[in-house]
Write a protein that holds these residues in place. Sequence first.
Motif, PDB file in Angstrom:
ATOM      1  N   ARG A 171       1.843   3.380  -3.275  1.00 44.43           N
ATOM      2  CA  ARG A 171       0.924   4.256  -4.007  1.00 44.43           C
ATOM      3  C   ARG A 171       1.404   5.711  -3.996  1.00 44.43           C
ATOM      4  O   ARG A 171       1.001   6.513  -4.831  1.00 44.43           O
ATOM      5  CB  ARG A 171      -0.489   4.149  -3.442  1.00 44.43           C
TER       6      ARG A 171
ATOM      7  N   ARG B 215     -11.157  11.658 -12.876  1.00 45.92           N
ATOM      8  CA  ARG B 215     -12.297  11.282 -12.030  1.00 45.92           C
ATOM      9  C   ARG B 215     -13.483  12.198 -12.285  1.00 45.92           C
ATOM     10  O   ARG B 215     -14.619  11.755 -12.391  1.00 45.92           O
ATOM     11  CB  ARG B 215     -11.913  11.330 -10.551  1.00 45.92           C
TER      12      ARG B 215
ATOM     13  N   GLU C   7      -0.304   9.419 -12.178  1.00 47.02           N
ATOM     14  CA  GLU C   7      -0.908   8.444 -11.261  1.00 47.02           C
ATOM     15  C   GLU C   7      -1.908   9.084 -10.312  1.00 47.02           C
ATOM     16  O   GLU C   7      -2.421  10.156 -10.562  1.00 47.02           O
ATOM     17  CB  GLU C   7       0.165   7.637 -10.524  1.00 47.02           C
ATOM     18  N   ARG C   8      -2.150   8.438  -9.186  1.00 45.70           N
ATOM     19  CA  ARG C   8      -3.293   8.705  -8.310  1.00 45.70           C
ATOM     20  C   ARG C   8      -3.318  10.100  -7.690  1.00 45.70           C
ATOM     21  O   ARG C   8      -4.344  10.769  -7.715  1.00 45.70           O
ATOM     22  CB  ARG C   8      -3.303   7.654  -7.199  1.00 45.70           C
ATOM     23  N   TYR C   9      -2.245  10.545  -7.096  1.00 43.69           N
ATOM     24  CA  TYR C   9      -2.243  11.805  -6.345  1.00 43.69           C
ATOM     25  C   TYR C   9      -1.771  12.941  -7.254  1.00 43.69           C
ATOM     26  O   TYR C   9      -0.625  13.382  -7.183  1.00 43.69           O
ATOM     27  CB  TYR C   9      -1.375  11.688  -5.094  1.00 43.69           C
ATOM     28  N   SER C  10      -2.681  13.411  -8.114  1.00 42.74           N
ATOM     29  CA  SER C  10      -2.333  14.435  -9.086  1.00 42.74           C
ATOM     30  C   SER C  10      -3.592  15.141  -9.570  1.00 42.74           C
ATOM     31  O   SER C  10      -4.701  14.624  -9.422  1.00 42.74           O
ATOM     32  CB  SER C  10      -1.626  13.796 -10.281  1.00 42.74           C
TER      33      SER C  10
ATOM     34  N   ALA D  12      -5.252  12.961 -12.270  1.00 41.42           N
ATOM     35  CA  ALA D  12      -6.144  11.909 -11.775  1.00 41.42           C
ATOM     36  C   ALA D  12      -7.479  12.515 -11.346  1.00 41.42           C
ATOM     37  O   ALA D  12      -8.535  11.943 -11.600  1.00 41.42           O
ATOM     38  CB  ALA D  12      -5.500  11.162 -10.609  1.00 41.42           C
ATOM     39  N   ARG D  13      -7.419  13.671 -10.732  1.00 44.05           N
ATOM     40  CA  ARG D  13      -8.660  14.332 -10.301  1.00 44.05           C
ATOM     41  C   ARG D  13      -9.497  14.740 -11.514  1.00 44.05           C
ATOM     42  O   ARG D  13     -10.708  14.573 -11.532  1.00 44.05           O
ATOM     43  CB  ARG D  13      -8.325  15.557  -9.463  1.00 44.05           C
TER      44      ARG D  13
ATOM     45  N   GLU E 154       0.807  -1.220   0.000  1.00 41.04           N
ATOM     46  CA  GLU E 154       0.000   0.000   0.000  1.00 41.04           C
ATOM     47  C   GLU E 154       0.842   1.272   0.000  1.00 41.04           C
ATOM     48  O   GLU E 154       0.457   2.273  -0.613  1.00 41.04           O
ATOM     49  CB  GLU E 154      -0.938  -0.034   1.215  1.00 41.04           C
TER      50      GLU E 154
END
Length: 139
Positions: free
Chosen positions: A5, A129, A119-122, A125-126, A2
């Motif tokens: 990430r 979404r 990736e996810r924390y950017s 990514a937002r 985890e």
Amino acid sequence: MEITRFLPLLGRILIGLPFLVSGLGKLAAFGPTTAYISSAGLPVAPLGWAIAVAFEVGGGVLLILGFRAREVASGLAVFTLAAAIFFHHDFADRNQMIHFLKNIMIIGGLLQIAHFGAERYSLDARRTRDTKNIAGATA
């Protein structure tokens, strides 16, 4: 695992922060920076200064935030290659060779970001979404 990430975010920060700091340094040192650009034989040093500041400050911030990370990383890779070629090409000088190789390593990291994205924390990514949420709400 985890904890992994967060690695893309950490990678973007570790690559983007030196660009940001370098660009802010150039912003505060117009005279010495343009003199260095001129000493490398490049024409129109003030334009080179403006391009470097824009790429380093703007690109560094955008990379850290993860906004259009693929495009920004690609642009910074080209910029970094140009800097290596024009400013660190004297391989007889060990320091210049080290700087050249450092730039090549940075380009490697930037190409990874260009391929895999932020990736996810950017913000990318937002944005993805938000686009999916809007598309789902209208369907």
